[in-house]
Design a protein around this motif. Structure first.
Motif, PDB file in Angstrom:
ATOM      1  N   PRO C  60       0.817  -1.208   0.000  1.00  0.00           N
ATOM      2  CA  PRO C  60       0.000   0.000   0.000  1.00  0.00           C
ATOM      3  C   PRO C  60       0.858   1.269   0.000  1.00  0.00           C
ATOM      4  O   PRO C  60       1.997   1.266   0.489  1.00  0.00           O
ATOM      5  CB  PRO C  60      -0.788  -0.119   1.305  1.00  0.00           C
ATOM      6  CG  PRO C  60       0.066  -0.952   2.193  1.00  0.00           C
ATOM      7  CD  PRO C  60       0.810  -1.887   1.294  1.00  0.00           C
ATOM      8  N   ARG C  61       0.279   2.336  -0.502  1.00  0.00           N
ATOM      9  CA  ARG C  61       1.029   3.570  -0.711  1.00  0.00           C
ATOM     10  C   ARG C  61       1.644   4.167   0.536  1.00  0.00           C
ATOM     11  O   ARG C  61       2.708   4.779   0.469  1.00  0.00           O
ATOM     12  CB  ARG C  61       0.085   4.632  -1.300  1.00  0.00           C
ATOM     13  CG  ARG C  61      -0.172   4.425  -2.761  1.00  0.00           C
ATOM     14  CD  ARG C  61      -0.290   5.761  -3.454  1.00  0.00           C
ATOM     15  NE  ARG C  61      -0.607   5.528  -4.859  1.00  0.00           N
ATOM     16  CZ  ARG C  61      -1.172   6.413  -5.652  1.00  0.00           C
ATOM     17  NH1 ARG C  61      -1.475   7.608  -5.166  1.00  0.00           N
ATOM     18  NH2 ARG C  61      -1.423   6.133  -6.910  1.00  0.00           N
ATOM     19  N   HIS C  62       0.967   4.012   1.671  1.00  0.00           N
ATOM     20  CA  HIS C  62       1.510   4.676   2.860  1.00  0.00           C
ATOM     21  C   HIS C  62       2.819   4.037   3.314  1.00  0.00           C
ATOM     22  O   HIS C  62       3.483   4.541   4.201  1.00  0.00           O
ATOM     23  CB  HIS C  62       0.475   4.721   3.998  1.00  0.00           C
ATOM     24  CG  HIS C  62       0.208   3.381   4.609  1.00  0.00           C
ATOM     25  ND1 HIS C  62      -0.861   2.593   4.259  1.00  0.00           N
ATOM     26  CD2 HIS C  62       0.874   2.675   5.538  1.00  0.00           C
ATOM     27  CE1 HIS C  62      -0.840   1.479   4.944  1.00  0.00           C
ATOM     28  NE2 HIS C  62       0.197   1.491   5.723  1.00  0.00           N
ATOM     29  N   ARG C  63       3.183   2.925   2.695  1.00  0.00           N
ATOM     30  CA  ARG C  63       4.484   2.338   3.042  1.00  0.00           C
ATOM     31  C   ARG C  63       5.576   2.772   2.058  1.00  0.00           C
ATOM     32  O   ARG C  63       6.715   2.349   2.193  1.00  0.00           O
ATOM     33  CB  ARG C  63       4.356   0.819   3.103  1.00  0.00           C
ATOM     34  CG  ARG C  63       3.379   0.406   4.216  1.00  0.00           C
ATOM     35  CD  ARG C  63       3.173  -1.081   4.277  1.00  0.00           C
ATOM     36  NE  ARG C  63       4.362  -1.770   4.739  1.00  0.00           N
ATOM     37  CZ  ARG C  63       4.475  -3.094   4.822  1.00  0.00           C
ATOM     38  NH1 ARG C  63       3.452  -3.842   4.445  1.00  0.00           N
ATOM     39  NH2 ARG C  63       5.570  -3.640   5.244  1.00  0.00           N
ATOM     40  N   GLN C  64       5.230   3.572   1.071  1.00  0.00           N
ATOM     41  CA  GLN C  64       6.259   4.112   0.173  1.00  0.00           C
ATOM     42  C   GLN C  64       7.195   5.034   0.951  1.00  0.00           C
ATOM     43  O   GLN C  64       6.770   5.726   1.864  1.00  0.00           O
ATOM     44  CB  GLN C  64       5.588   4.913  -0.948  1.00  0.00           C
ATOM     45  CG  GLN C  64       4.784   4.074  -1.918  1.00  0.00           C
ATOM     46  CD  GLN C  64       4.199   4.912  -3.049  1.00  0.00           C
ATOM     47  OE1 GLN C  64       4.325   6.121  -3.064  1.00  0.00           O
ATOM     48  NE2 GLN C  64       3.557   4.225  -3.998  1.00  0.00           N
ATOM     49  N   GLN C  65       8.458   5.020   0.558  1.00  0.00           N
ATOM     50  CA  GLN C  65       9.430   5.948   1.136  1.00  0.00           C
ATOM     51  C   GLN C  65       9.755   6.994   0.080  1.00  0.00           C
ATOM     52  O   GLN C  65      10.148   6.626  -1.031  1.00  0.00           O
ATOM     53  CB  GLN C  65      10.700   5.210   1.539  1.00  0.00           C
ATOM     54  CG  GLN C  65      10.475   4.137   2.578  1.00  0.00           C
ATOM     55  CD  GLN C  65      10.043   4.698   3.915  1.00  0.00           C
ATOM     56  OE1 GLN C  65      10.399   5.827   4.263  1.00  0.00           O
ATOM     57  NE2 GLN C  65       9.257   3.934   4.648  1.00  0.00           N
ATOM     58  N   PRO C  66       9.615   8.275   0.405  1.00  0.00           N
ATOM     59  CA  PRO C  66       9.754   9.302  -0.630  1.00  0.00           C
ATOM     60  C   PRO C  66      11.159   9.398  -1.228  1.00  0.00           C
ATOM     61  O   PRO C  66      11.300   9.860  -2.343  1.00  0.00           O
ATOM     62  CB  PRO C  66       9.391  10.603   0.110  1.00  0.00           C
ATOM     63  CG  PRO C  66       9.509  10.291   1.552  1.00  0.00           C
ATOM     64  CD  PRO C  66       9.254   8.828   1.715  1.00  0.00           C
ATOM     65  N   ASP C  67      12.180   8.936  -0.511  1.00  0.00           N
ATOM     66  CA  ASP C  67      13.537   9.135  -1.011  1.00  0.00           C
ATOM     67  C   ASP C  67      14.298   7.842  -1.285  1.00  0.00           C
ATOM     68  O   ASP C  67      15.496   7.889  -1.565  1.00  0.00           O
ATOM     69  CB  ASP C  67      14.332  10.005  -0.028  1.00  0.00           C
ATOM     70  CG  ASP C  67      14.254   9.442   1.379  1.00  0.00           C
ATOM     71  OD1 ASP C  67      13.559   8.415   1.572  1.00  0.00           O
ATOM     72  OD2 ASP C  67      14.877  10.009   2.281  1.00  0.00           O
ATOM     73  N   THR C  68      13.618   6.707  -1.234  1.00  0.00           N
ATOM     74  CA  THR C  68      14.347   5.459  -1.438  1.00  0.00           C
ATOM     75  C   THR C  68      13.381   4.330  -1.780  1.00  0.00           C
ATOM     76  O   THR C  68      12.191   4.420  -1.483  1.00  0.00           O
ATOM     77  CB  THR C  68      15.144   5.077  -0.165  1.00  0.00           C
ATOM     78  OG1 THR C  68      15.876   3.877  -0.432  1.00  0.00           O
ATOM     79  CG2 THR C  68      14.230   4.827   1.016  1.00  0.00           C
ATOM     80  N   ALA C  69      13.908   3.311  -2.416  1.00  0.00           N
ATOM     81  CA  ALA C  69      13.142   2.089  -2.559  1.00  0.00           C
ATOM     82  C   ALA C  69      13.204   1.312  -1.245  1.00  0.00           C
ATOM     83  O   ALA C  69      14.102   1.524  -0.423  1.00  0.00           O
ATOM     84  CB  ALA C  69      13.702   1.242  -3.697  1.00  0.00           C
ATOM     85  N   VAL C  70      12.266   0.419  -1.057  1.00  0.00           N
ATOM     86  CA  VAL C  70      12.263  -0.457   0.108  1.00  0.00           C
ATOM     87  C   VAL C  70      12.613  -1.863  -0.388  1.00  0.00           C
ATOM     88  O   VAL C  70      12.123  -2.303  -1.431  1.00  0.00           O
ATOM     89  CB  VAL C  70      10.872  -0.448   0.779  1.00  0.00           C
ATOM     90  CG1 VAL C  70      10.764  -1.528   1.836  1.00  0.00           C
ATOM     91  CG2 VAL C  70      10.587   0.921   1.367  1.00  0.00           C
ATOM     92  N   LEU C  71      13.493  -2.525   0.330  1.00  0.00           N
ATOM     93  CA  LEU C  71      13.805  -3.918   0.006  1.00  0.00           C
ATOM     94  C   LEU C  71      13.009  -4.811   0.950  1.00  0.00           C
ATOM     95  O   LEU C  71      13.042  -4.617   2.170  1.00  0.00           O
ATOM     96  CB  LEU C  71      15.310  -4.171   0.187  1.00  0.00           C
ATOM     97  CG  LEU C  71      15.779  -5.613  -0.037  1.00  0.00           C
ATOM     98  CD1 LEU C  71      15.610  -6.025  -1.494  1.00  0.00           C
ATOM     99  CD2 LEU C  71      17.234  -5.765   0.384  1.00  0.00           C
TER     100      LEU C  71
END
Lengths: 240, 254, 240, 254, 254, 240
Positions: C60-71
Motif C-alpha cells: 500500500p502507498r503509505h508504506r512508500q518511502q519518498p527518497d528510497t526504494a524499500v527492500l
C-alpha cells in the motif's frame, strides 16, 4: 488454594482489613521517559503501569474523526502477572476491560479540542491480585493528567463486593474467588457521577445501594491520593 | 528499531564521533548507568527490572509442566518471548510481535540456550511425558536504545533470581543455573565502534553486532544487525569490547 | 538418527569432505519466466529458488518511502523440504532469517535510485540440509543481478562451525545437529566486508578468528561460481 | 454500537424526551412489542427466535463433551458466543468478533453464569475428565437497537427450550435450568431514563446501563456502557425500571 | 486468477479466436508442451515437477501418523494444500491462502478423493487411533496460466512416485494408488471452447470449466469458474475435450 | 447413523420422494428490516437467510473499481446449523462456496452501472441438510431482486446426484453422505445457461447428461417459486 472456612472473622478480613478499608494504595506519576504521561499504581499486591501518548496524529488516516480526537485504551496483562502464565496477546476479557476503561475515562476529556488526533492509553498489569481494572483506571487518569491532556475532573475507581454476606471494599483475589459478588466502579469524584459500573454475583436492592455508598466514599479517598501523586511530581520538577 | 533522526542531529552525532566523542559524553567503551533490581514481581518465579540509562526492561520467569518435544524427550524446555510494549515507545505498536521483537527474543534465547545457562537436562520429570518448561517473558517498559543487551541482562538476572516452583514434582534443591551469558552490542557510526548505543545513536548507526560471552570470555552467540558492514578487524575489535564490557555487566548480577 | 560416535575420522567428515571443503555448489540464473530475475542453487542436498520482482510501485502507498526504494525479503520453506512436514506459513525462525537476509543484501543495492518503489526478494527452500539461509542469500544475490538491479558488488554466503573440536566449512544437517557451533556469514566478496553474521554454540577468541578466515576464503570461491552462473545465462541469451 | 444520527434527528429526539415522549410513542418504561418463538432450529438442542420491535435475534444451544478446566474438575462448561452478522446491519462487518460482539457475549454470559441459571455442577460425566459443555450461540439477524436485552432473552429462552442430547452419557431427566435471568437496558437521553432504546435512540443516548435480575428481583449482573455518566439516584431508578420490566419479559418465557 | 489484459490485446485474442486460432498457434484442443519429472525432492516421500508451457508446479508428498476423524475411524487421511507463491507471479501475494489457492487445493483434492486414487482404507494402523495422513503440497513456481490442470497433474504424478515411509508401522508393499485422475480445463472465449488456457487467454476468457476424468473416461469432479455461462451443449462438448486430452495427459504419467 | 441398506426402495427415496422430485421449497422475500433486500428459503430441512446491501460506496477505497461495481458474497453456517457445533468463522469450504456463489450470481447483474461501488450478499445457513449452497443462491437471487438491483434474469439452483445407481434430484444429507455423486448447479432459467457447476463422485457421460437434464427441469420449477415470492411481497406492499 482451598476455600477458607470463613473469609471474615470477628469483623475482620483475611488480610486484617475492616470491610470498608482500602488496601495500601501507592501512586507515582511520570515514571516513564518516552511516554507523554505515565503513572505507576500499587493497590495491595497489584502492580500496574499506565502510559499516555498523544494527542497525536491518527494513523491510519481513514480512522481520523474530522471533529474530535479518538481515545484508544489497551488493557493488557503481563504473562508473569498471574499464577498460571497468561499467553501474550488480547483475550476476550482484556478486550472488554479495554472498552469499559475507555468509557470510564472519556467523559472527563475534551476530545473535541483535537480533531483528527488520537490519544492512546496503555495499561500494563505487571502483578495481579484482583482489582486490576480499577488500579488501571486510577493509573490511566493520573497518566492523562501527567501528559497535560486537559481534563474536566479526575477519574477514581475501586471495586466493592459481597463476601460471607458482608459488603466489603476493594476485594483481594481470594475474596473475589470465594466471595459472592464483585462490582468494579469508576467515578468522577467531584460531581459524584459514575462512569464505569460492572457487577457479577448477587445483590439485593439494599445491598446494591449500600455497595454504591461504600464505593463513593472510597473514591474520594483515592482522588486525594491521585492528586497528591501529581503534586509530588510537580514539586520534584520544581526543585530541579 | 531505528527511529527517524533529523539530518542536523545526525550530522552532529557523526561529527562528535569523528572527534571520538559521544552525544552523552560517554567514552566508546562505556555503558550508560546500569541498575539491576530482582524479585519485584511476586507472581513470577523470578524477575528482574533492569535499567540502562533510560531504557527499562522487566523480565519474568514462569516454570510450568509441559510435554517435551518428541525429538528431545529428556530435556526441559526454554521459551523466550519478548514484547515491545506500545507503552515503551511512540514507534511500538500493539498487535502481533514485530520482526524486531522476534529477533530480540531469538537472540536472547540463543545466548541462554547455547551457553547452557540453564541445565535443561535436569528439568525432566518423566522422560518423554512431562518436563519443566521455563518461560522467560521480556517486557520492554521504556525504550531509549540497546534493547538486546538490556533484555538479555534482565533475562539472566531473572533466572538467577528464580525460585523453584511450589510443586511436589520439583525435586531439585534450587533452580539449576550454571552460566551467566551477557550480551554486549557494539554499534558502528562513522566507521567507529562503540558499546551500548542509545536511541539517538541507533538512529544514525550503520550497523550493530551483538556478541554474547560467558564467564571465560568465550562466545556463545553473535548477531549482526543493520544494513552496514563490518571488516574482519572490526569484528575482532568488537569481540574485545564485548568481552570486556560483558565482564563488567556480569559483575552487576551479584 | 543417533549421534554418531565421531563426526570427523582421520581428518575427513562423514561425507568425505575435508574440514575446509565446500559441498558441491551449483547455481543457475534466470530459471523463472514471470519473475524479473531468478536463480536456483543446489548446495549439497539443499535446493533453493530465489526470485526478484521490482523495482516496482509500492503498495500500500503509505508504506512508500519518498527518497528510497524499500527492500523486502521473504525466506520460506516448502512443507516437504524437511523430514517432518513443516506447516505452511511464516514462523519465528523464518521471520528472523528474512530480516537478516534483507540486511545481508541491502548494503550492495542503490535503493536511493528508486524512490517510492519496492524490490521484493522471495526465497523458497525446496529441499533442506543445513545452510539454507546461506544458499538462499547466494541465490538471491544472483537473482538480483539477473533482474538487472544495479549492485555495488555481489553478496556471497556460507556457514562455518565447530564439529568435534575442529573448525569446518559448510555444515551438513548432521554436523549442525551434533556439532558444537554454527556461524552463517555473508560478505561483499571484493571489499571483504561482512553483511551477515550470526553464531550460536561455542567459540574461543582464536576459533572465532579461524572460522572467519575459513569463511572469507570460501566466499571468494562462491563469488566465482555466482559470476559464472550469470555469464552462462548471458552467453545462452547471446546464442539465441 | 452507535450509528451516526443526523443532528436534526438528534435534536428532534432530544426535544421529545424533554417532553417525556419517545420517537415511537412509547412511554419511558415500555418495551417495544416482544415475541419469543422457540424450537425453530432442529439441528440445535434448543433454540429461540426473539423479536423486540424490529430487532431479531436467534439463539441456538449445542451440548457437547469437553474436558473440564483443570481448576474446575467438577463443573460443566458454559460458552457464550455472539455474532453481529453483517446481514443484520450496514455497520456490522464480517471478520473476527468486534469489541461490541465480545462485550455482548460476556454480558449475556455473566447473567446466566452468575444467576446459576444452569446447574453446571450436574453436568459432570467423569470428574476432571469429561463434562458437558453448553454452547450458546447468539446470532443477530436484524438490528434495530438494544441487542443486549434481545440476546439475553433469546439465550435464556433457548436454554429453557433445550432438550437433553441424544447420548448415553446423559443421565439427567431434563436439561437442568434453575433460574431465569433477564437483562433490561436503561438508556439515558437528555438526563431522562428509558428502557429498551431503539436504534435511533441509541444514536443519541449518553449512556446505558444493563441490569440483569432474577425472579426475586435481585441483581446478578450489571454493565454500564457509553461515554456518559450516571448519578447514584439514576442508578437506583434504573434498577427499579429493570426489575419491573424484567418481570414482564420473564413472563414471556412461558 | 485473472490478470489485467490491455483492451488491444484482448481484442486481438478475441479476433484470433473468431478465426479459430490461438495466440500461440495452438489448435483448440491442444495442450502446450508438457513435461513431468518425478523424484526431484528427496525430503519428500514422492515429488513431481510438472511444466506445461511456462507454467511450473512442484508437488511433494509427506506421509505421517495422525489421529483419524471421529466419524471415519477406519480411513486414512488426505490433506491437499496449495501455495500460490509470490515467486510465481507479480500478482500473487504472501500471506494466508487466497480464495484462488483454496479453490485450487479443493478441486485437486476432489479429483483424487472422489476417484479413490489413493486406497485410504488401507492406510489405517489402528482403528480410531492411528492412521496415515497423506499430505499433498502443491507449490506454484512459475505461473503462465491453467494452474488447476498443472497442479492436478503434479499431484497425481507425485503420488505415483511416492515411496512408503520408513516406519515400522507401515506394512503395505507399496504406496496404494489405484486410479489416475486427470483434470482438464476448458476455457470459453468469444463463445469458443479451448483447452489449457495460457495466462493471456485467461485474461480474456468468459468462463472455464475443469473436468477431472479417470481411465475409463468417466467423470470424478467438475468445477466451473469465472463469471460467464455455459450452455448444455457447451458442457457436453467440454466433457469430450476433457476426456480426450485427459487420456493424453495420463499417458505422460508413465 | 449407519449406512442404510438401500437408499431407494420400490423407486422411492427414504423420505418418500420420487427420484426427480424436489423437497418442499418455501421462499419469502423481504423479511429483514435493515438490509436493502432479503429472502428466507426453506428447502426441505434447510433454513437459509440472504441479505443484500448496496450498491453502496466501497471501503477501503483502494479496492474500488473505477469502471464497475464489485460483487462480494459471504456464505456462512451458524454454529448450531449442523449436528456437531461448527466453530464460528470462515473455513476452506465456506471460502470456496462464497466464490462459486459470487460467480453464479454475477452474470445476471449490471455491475458496470455502479462504478466504485460494492454490492454485498450475505448468506447465513441457520439449519443445514445438504444443498445449502443451492438454497443460498436461490435466496440470494431473490434478495438481489428485492433490493432493486437491476438483473438480466433470475438465478435458480439445485443439486442433482447419483444414489444407488439412480440419478436423483435435490439430495438430502443422508443421500449426500451415502450416495455416489453430488452435483450442485445454478442457471439463468430463461436462457438456460449454467452459471455454477460443481461435481464430485462418479458420472459416466450418459449419467452426466441425464443429471443435467433433471437439473434444468427443476430450475424452471424453482424459478416459478422465486417469482411468486417476489410477487407476494409486492402484493402485500400494495395492500398496505
Amino acid at each position: 488454594m482451598k476455600k477458607p472456612e470463613k473469609l471474615i472473622k470477628n469483623g475482620k478480613r483475611l488480610d486484617g482489613r475492616m470491610p470498608d478499608e482500602l488496601r495500601p494504595l501507592k501512586i507515582e506519576a511520570g515514571i516513564l521517559e518516552r511516554a507523554d504521561g505515565s503513572a505507576y499504581v500499587e493497590l495491595g499486591a497489584n502492580k500496574v503501569l499506565a502510559a499516555v501518548y498523544g494527542p497525536r496524529e491518527m494513523h491510519p488516516r481513514h480512522r481520523q474523526q474530522p471533529d474530535t480526537a479518538v481515545l484508544r485504551c489497551r488493557y493488557n496483562m503481563a504473562p508473569f502477572s498471574v499464577d498460571e502464565r497468561k499467553r501474550p496477546g488480547p483475550d476476550r476479557r482484556s478486550v472488554e476491560i479495554s472498552k469499559v476503561t475507555r468509557e470510564a475515562l472519556e467523559p472527563v476529556l475534551f476530545l473535541e479540542l483535537y480533531p483528527r488526533s488520537v490519544i492512546d492509553v496503555f495499561i500494563e498489569v505487571l502483578q495481579a491480585d484482583a482489582g486490576t481494572r480499577t488500579a488501571g483506571i486510577n493509573a490511566a487518569a493520573v497518566a492523562l493528567a501527567d501528559a497535560g491532556v486537559p481534563m474536566r475532573d479526575m477519574v477514581s475507581s475501586i471495586a466493592v463486593g459481597k463476601v460471607d454476606g458482608t459488603i466489603v471494599l476493594d476485594l483481594t483475589k481470594d475474596e473475589d474467588q470465594w466471595g459472592t459478588t464483585d462490582m468494579p466502579i469508576a467515578m468522577v469524584p467531584r460531581k459524584k457521577l459514575v462512569t464505569l459500573l460492572q457487577m457479577d454475583g448477587h445483590f439485593t436492592k439494599e445491598e446494591f445501594g449500600q455497595a454504591l455508598g461504600l464505593a463513593f466514599k472510597a473514591c474520594e479517598q483515592i482522588y486525594g491520593i491521585q492528586r497528591q501523586a501529581l503534586r509530588d511530581k510537580y514539586a520534584i520538577k520544581q526543585e530541579k | 528499531m531505528h527511529e527517524i533522526v533529523s539530518s542536523v542531529r545526525r550530522d552532529y552525532i557523526a561529527d562528535l564521533v569523528r572527534q571520538g566523542k559521544r552525544i552523552d559524553t560517554r567514552t566508546m567503551d562505556q555503558f550508560r548507568e546500569v541498575s539491576v533490581e530482582v524479585g519485584t514481581i511476586k507472581s513470577a518465579q523470578g524477575s528482574a527490572l533492569v535499567k540502562v540509562g533510560k531504557t527499562q526492561v522487566v523480565a519474568g520467569i514462569k516454570v510450568e509442566h509441559a510435554e517435551p518435544f518428541p525429538d528431545k524427550p529428556d530435556s526441559g524446555m526454554l521459551i523466550v518471548n519478548a514484547e515491545l510494549l506500545p507503552l515503551a515507545s511512540p514507534t511500538f505498536e500493539p498487535g502481533r510481535p514485530s520482526e524486531n521483537a522476534i529477533e530480540l527474543a531469538r537472540v536472547v534465547d540463543r545466548g541462554i540456550r547455547e551457553s547452557n545457562a540453564i541445565d535443561l537436562d535436569k528439568l525432566v520429570i518423566k522422560s518423554g511425558e512431562d518436563v519443566w518448561a521455563v518461560f522467560i517473558d521480556i517486557y520492554m517498559l521504556d525504550y531509549d536504545g540497546n534493547l538486546i543487551d538490556v533484555s538479555a541482562l534482565a533475562a539472566i538476572a531473572a533466572l538467577l533470581n528464580a525460585k523453584p516452583p511450589e510443586d511436589e514434582a520439583w525435586t531439585l534443591p534450587e533452580f539449576p543455573i550454571q552460566k551467566r551469558p551477557v550480551a554486549v552490542t557494539v554499534a558502528k557510526i562513522n566507521s567507529k565502534l562503540m558499546v551500548d548505543p542509545c536511541l539517538a545513536e541507533e538512529g544514525v548507526m550503520e550497523a550493530r553486532i551483538t556478541i554474547t560471552t560467558i564467564e571465560d570470555g568465550s562466545i556463545c552467540a553473535v548477531q549482526k544487525g543493520g544494513i552496514g558492514c563490518f571488516s574482519r578487524e572490526e569484528l575482532e575489535q568488537a569481540y574485545e569490547m564485548a568481552r570486556a564490557e560483558g565482564a563488567e555487566l556480569r559483575a552487576k548480577l551479584g
